[in-house]
Design a protein around this motif. Structure first.
Motif, PDB file in Angstrom:
ATOM      1  N   ALA A 101       0.868  -1.176   0.000  1.00 10.18           N
ATOM      2  CA  ALA A 101       0.000   0.000   0.000  1.00 10.18           C
ATOM      3  C   ALA A 101       0.901   1.220   0.000  1.00 10.18           C
ATOM      4  CB  ALA A 101      -0.908   0.010   1.218  1.00 10.18           C
ATOM      5  N   VAL A 102       0.552   2.190  -0.805  1.00 12.11           N
ATOM      6  CA  VAL A 102       1.367   3.409  -0.856  1.00 12.11           C
ATOM      7  C   VAL A 102       1.376   4.085   0.504  1.00 12.11           C
ATOM      8  CG1 VAL A 102       1.602   5.682  -1.923  1.00 12.11           C
ATOM      9  CG2 VAL A 102       1.004   3.696  -3.321  1.00 12.11           C
ATOM     10  N   SER A 103       0.227   4.038   1.179  1.00  8.55           N
ATOM     11  CA  SER A 103       0.133   4.609   2.517  1.00  8.55           C
ATOM     12  C   SER A 103      -0.855   3.800   3.348  1.00  8.55           C
ATOM     13  CB  SER A 103      -0.312   6.075   2.464  1.00  8.55           C
ATOM     14  OG  SER A 103      -1.618   6.175   1.922  1.00  8.55           O
ATOM     15  N   ASP A 104      -0.662   3.773   4.642  1.00  5.54           N
ATOM     16  CA  ASP A 104      -1.574   3.212   5.638  1.00  5.54           C
ATOM     17  C   ASP A 104      -1.930   1.733   5.428  1.00  5.54           C
ATOM     18  OD1 ASP A 104      -3.044   3.309   7.974  1.00  5.54           O
ATOM     19  OD2 ASP A 104      -4.867   4.025   6.983  1.00  5.54           O
ATOM     20  N   PRO A 105      -0.946   0.844   5.270  1.00  2.00           N
ATOM     21  CA  PRO A 105      -1.286  -0.577   5.189  1.00  2.00           C
ATOM     22  C   PRO A 105      -1.890  -1.111   6.481  1.00  2.00           C
ATOM     23  CG  PRO A 105       1.077  -0.296   5.447  1.00  2.00           C
ATOM     24  CD  PRO A 105       0.508   1.073   5.201  1.00  2.00           C
ATOM     25  N   ILE A 106      -1.538  -0.507   7.617  1.00  4.87           N
ATOM     26  CA  ILE A 106      -2.102  -0.970   8.889  1.00  4.87           C
ATOM     27  C   ILE A 106      -3.581  -0.614   8.965  1.00  4.87           C
ATOM     28  CG2 ILE A 106      -1.991  -0.683  11.399  1.00  4.87           C
ATOM     29  CD1 ILE A 106       1.054  -0.314  11.061  1.00  4.87           C
ATOM     30  N   GLY A 107      -3.952   0.546   8.457  1.00  2.02           N
ATOM     31  CA  GLY A 107      -5.369   0.895   8.383  1.00  2.02           C
ATOM     32  C   GLY A 107      -6.131  -0.063   7.481  1.00  2.02           C
ATOM     33  N   GLU A 108      -5.524  -0.426   6.338  1.00  2.00           N
ATOM     34  CA  GLU A 108      -6.165  -1.390   5.446  1.00  2.00           C
ATOM     35  C   GLU A 108      -6.295  -2.758   6.117  1.00  2.00           C
ATOM     36  OE1 GLU A 108      -4.894  -1.699   1.435  1.00  2.00           O
ATOM     37  OE2 GLU A 108      -4.536   0.460   1.204  1.00  2.00           O
ATOM     38  N   LEU A 109      -5.255  -3.151   6.857  1.00  2.00           N
ATOM     39  CA  LEU A 109      -5.307  -4.428   7.565  1.00  2.00           C
ATOM     40  C   LEU A 109      -6.415  -4.425   8.611  1.00  2.00           C
ATOM     41  CD1 LEU A 109      -3.815  -7.190   7.924  1.00  2.00           C
ATOM     42  CD2 LEU A 109      -2.543  -6.088   9.785  1.00  2.00           C
ATOM     43  N   ALA A 110      -6.559  -3.324   9.335  1.00  2.00           N
ATOM     44  CA  ALA A 110      -7.636  -3.211  10.320  1.00  2.00           C
ATOM     45  C   ALA A 110      -8.994  -3.354   9.652  1.00  2.00           C
ATOM     46  CB  ALA A 110      -7.539  -1.878  11.059  1.00  2.00           C
ATOM     47  N   GLY A 111      -9.147  -2.774   8.462  1.00  2.00           N
ATOM     48  CA  GLY A 111     -10.399  -2.912   7.720  1.00  2.00           C
ATOM     49  C   GLY A 111     -10.652  -4.343   7.286  1.00  2.00           C
ATOM     50  N   LEU A 112      -9.610  -5.041   6.852  1.00  2.00           N
ATOM     51  CA  LEU A 112      -9.752  -6.448   6.488  1.00  2.00           C
ATOM     52  C   LEU A 112     -10.213  -7.278   7.683  1.00  2.00           C
ATOM     53  CD1 LEU A 112      -6.600  -7.151   4.266  1.00  2.00           C
ATOM     54  CD2 LEU A 112      -8.987  -7.231   3.544  1.00  2.00           C
ATOM     55  N   TRP A 113      -9.614  -7.013   8.845  1.00  2.00           N
ATOM     56  CA  TRP A 113     -10.000  -7.754  10.047  1.00  2.00           C
ATOM     57  C   TRP A 113     -11.465  -7.490  10.395  1.00  2.00           C
ATOM     58  CZ3 TRP A 113     -10.219 -11.559  13.064  1.00  2.00           C
ATOM     59  CH2 TRP A 113     -10.756 -11.452  14.352  1.00  2.00           C
ATOM     60  N   GLN A 114     -11.906  -6.258  10.315  1.00  2.00           N
ATOM     61  CA  GLN A 114     -13.292  -5.947  10.628  1.00  2.00           C
ATOM     62  C   GLN A 114     -14.247  -6.648   9.667  1.00  2.00           C
ATOM     63  OE1 GLN A 114     -14.412  -4.354  13.359  1.00  2.00           O
ATOM     64  NE2 GLN A 114     -12.264  -4.333  13.980  1.00  2.00           N
ATOM     65  N   ALA A 115     -13.836  -6.799   8.405  1.00  2.00           N
ATOM     66  CA  ALA A 115     -14.674  -7.511   7.438  1.00  2.00           C
ATOM     67  C   ALA A 115     -14.648  -9.019   7.667  1.00  2.00           C
ATOM     68  CB  ALA A 115     -14.212  -7.190   6.018  1.00  2.00           C
ATOM     69  N   TYR A 116     -13.495  -9.531   8.079  1.00  2.00           N
ATOM     70  CA  TYR A 116     -13.331 -10.972   8.223  1.00  2.00           C
ATOM     71  C   TYR A 116     -13.891 -11.508   9.544  1.00  2.00           C
ATOM     72  CZ  TYR A 116     -11.078 -15.561   8.200  1.00  2.00           C
ATOM     73  OH  TYR A 116     -10.842 -16.915   8.220  1.00  2.00           O
ATOM     74  N   GLN A 117     -13.798 -10.734  10.588  1.00  2.00           N
ATOM     75  CA  GLN A 117     -14.176 -11.220  11.918  1.00  2.00           C
ATOM     76  C   GLN A 117     -15.573 -11.844  11.971  1.00  2.00           C
ATOM     77  OE1 GLN A 117     -14.320  -8.258  15.017  1.00  2.00           O
ATOM     78  NE2 GLN A 117     -14.566  -9.766  16.652  1.00  2.00           N
ATOM     79  N   PRO A 118     -16.616 -11.204  11.394  1.00  2.00           N
ATOM     80  CA  PRO A 118     -17.949 -11.809  11.501  1.00  2.00           C
ATOM     81  C   PRO A 118     -18.081 -13.130  10.742  1.00  2.00           C
ATOM     82  CG  PRO A 118     -18.081  -9.476  10.889  1.00  2.00           C
ATOM     83  CD  PRO A 118     -16.663  -9.892  10.722  1.00  2.00           C
ATOM     84  N   GLN A 119     -17.162 -13.407   9.805  1.00  2.00           N
ATOM     85  CA  GLN A 119     -17.238 -14.622   8.993  1.00  2.00           C
ATOM     86  C   GLN A 119     -16.271 -15.710   9.459  1.00  2.00           C
ATOM     87  OE1 GLN A 119     -17.405 -13.783   4.644  1.00  2.00           O
ATOM     88  NE2 GLN A 119     -17.029 -11.658   5.234  1.00  2.00           N
ATOM     89  N   MET A 120     -15.391 -15.391  10.387  1.00  2.00           N
ATOM     90  CA  MET A 120     -14.311 -16.304  10.743  1.00  2.00           C
ATOM     91  C   MET A 120     -14.825 -17.668  11.194  1.00  2.00           C
ATOM     92  SD  MET A 120     -11.153 -15.739  13.415  1.00  2.00           S
ATOM     93  CE  MET A 120     -12.184 -15.804  14.887  1.00  2.00           C
ATOM     94  N   GLN A 121     -15.772 -17.679  12.123  1.00  2.00           N
ATOM     95  CA  GLN A 121     -16.279 -18.951  12.625  1.00  2.00           C
ATOM     96  C   GLN A 121     -17.015 -19.723  11.543  1.00  2.00           C
ATOM     97  OE1 GLN A 121     -15.593 -20.454  15.599  1.00  2.00           O
ATOM     98  NE2 GLN A 121     -16.546 -22.181  14.532  1.00  2.00           N
ATOM     99  N   ASP A 122     -17.690 -19.014  10.636  1.00  2.00           N
ATOM    100  CA  ASP A 122     -18.386 -19.686   9.543  1.00  2.00           C
ATOM    101  C   ASP A 122     -17.417 -20.464   8.665  1.00  2.00           C
ATOM    102  OD1 ASP A 122     -20.794 -18.704  10.405  1.00  2.00           O
ATOM    103  OD2 ASP A 122     -20.835 -17.028   8.994  1.00  2.00           O
ATOM    104  N   TYR A 123     -16.247 -19.900   8.399  1.00  2.00           N
ATOM    105  CA  TYR A 123     -15.271 -20.603   7.565  1.00  2.00           C
ATOM    106  C   TYR A 123     -14.712 -21.821   8.279  1.00  2.00           C
ATOM    107  CZ  TYR A 123     -15.361 -17.159   3.847  1.00  2.00           C
ATOM    108  OH  TYR A 123     -15.760 -16.365   2.805  1.00  2.00           O
ATOM    109  N   ILE A 124     -14.582 -21.748   9.600  1.00  2.00           N
ATOM    110  CA  ILE A 124     -14.151 -22.923  10.355  1.00  2.00           C
ATOM    111  C   ILE A 124     -15.230 -23.997  10.291  1.00  2.00           C
ATOM    112  CG2 ILE A 124     -13.579 -23.783  12.657  1.00  2.00           C
ATOM    113  CD1 ILE A 124     -12.370 -20.991  13.226  1.00  2.00           C
ATOM    114  N   THR A 125     -16.489 -23.595  10.472  1.00  2.00           N
ATOM    115  CA  THR A 125     -17.601 -24.538  10.407  1.00  2.00           C
ATOM    116  C   THR A 125     -17.679 -25.199   9.038  1.00  2.00           C
ATOM    117  OG1 THR A 125     -18.853 -23.254  12.032  1.00  2.00           O
ATOM    118  CG2 THR A 125     -20.109 -24.765  10.612  1.00  2.00           C
ATOM    119  N   ARG A 126     -17.548 -24.408   7.986  1.00  3.62           N
ATOM    120  CA  ARG A 126     -17.603 -24.936   6.620  1.00  3.62           C
ATOM    121  C   ARG A 126     -16.527 -25.987   6.398  1.00  3.62           C
ATOM    122  NH1 ARG A 126     -20.134 -21.152   2.797  1.00  3.62           N
ATOM    123  NH2 ARG A 126     -18.593 -21.633   1.200  1.00  3.62           N
ATOM    124  N   ALA A 127     -15.347 -25.765   6.964  1.00  2.00           N
ATOM    125  CA  ALA A 127     -14.240 -26.701   6.774  1.00  2.00           C
ATOM    126  C   ALA A 127     -14.477 -28.016   7.512  1.00  2.00           C
ATOM    127  CB  ALA A 127     -12.929 -26.070   7.242  1.00  2.00           C
TER     128      ALA A 127
END
Length: 224
Positions: free
Chosen positions: A183-209
């Motif tokens: 990222a040209v700037s703020d990769p940590i901010g982008e990472l925080a956004g990825l985590w916020q998007a992924y967190q609600p789905q995390m357990q679902d992906y474990i269940t699916r597996a």
């Protein structure tokens, strides 16, 4: 070029690493984790093999200090390496070679160890440990919060361009493996956004597996 934190969640036993760097794709080279065994960040002038080798020694029953010393002594150029280790009991070890770049620092905290080089200030690492220890919630969230605290305190001497967070739990695969490779700037901010998007789905992906029969539908074509 890099600052990171490796940690264990006392409640879940999960192990994780969050890391950021001015270099591209830091998550591809530096964080190494083995469920139920430990987590290692090999950074500064990175030798990726140190991660799996140290984890192998931890798996044999070595303490973090002994595993770190054993592996570093069997490879050359240790003066260029910076390495952090945490095991499944929360014990930690850290090494910063004399030729670590720029201002470098490391702190061993409660269930965590943080280190960095080419830092704007040594207080960056202290801030990361303090925020990790004071933050509640899932391990990945605490790790990302620590990264955010580090960059807020000054981060690296120059701009960072990549960031990653990786967590292992009860399964052979990582339950969180999120990366911003450039990222040209703020990769940590982008990472925080990825985590916020992924967190609600995390357990679902474990269940699916584990049991596809229990997999939730996502409304995509062919998904009933």
């Amino acid at each position: 070029m890099t600052f990171s934190i490796a940690a264990r969640c006392a409640e879940s036993g999960q192990l994780g690493i969050a890391i950021s760097s001015s270099s591209i794709a830091v998550g591809a080279r530096c964080p190494w984790l083995l469920p139920g065994i430990g987590a290692v960040s090999s950074q500064n002038i990175t030798l990726p093999v140190l991660g799996p080798k140290i984890l192998g020694e931890l798996e044999k029953g070595m303490t973090p200090d002994a595993a770190l010393e054993s592996v570093l002594s069997s490879h050359g150029f240790s003066e260029y390496r910076q390495v952090t280790v945490i095991d499944s009991h929360g014990a930690t070890a850290v090494f910063s070679g004399a030729k670590s770049l720029g201002t470098y620092h490391a702190v061993q905290g409660e269930e965590c160890v943080a280190a960095g080089n080419m830092l704007a200030d040594k207080a960056v690492i202290n801030a990361m440990v303090q925020v990790f220890e004071q933050t509640a919630g899932p391990l990945a969230e605490r790790l990302v919060a620590a990264l955010q605290a580090g960059v807020a305190r000054g981060g690296e001497a120059g701009p960072v361009h990549s960031a990653a967070v990786k967590v292992v739990g009860d399964h052979p695969w990582p339950i969180v493996d999120l990366r911003v490779d450039w990222a040209v700037s703020d990769p940590i901010g982008e990472l925080a956004g990825l985590w916020q998007a992924y967190q609600p789905q995390m357990q679902d992906y474990i269940t699916r597996a584990i049991d596809p029969r229990q997999a939730p539908g996502y409304g995509v074509p062919g998904d009933e």
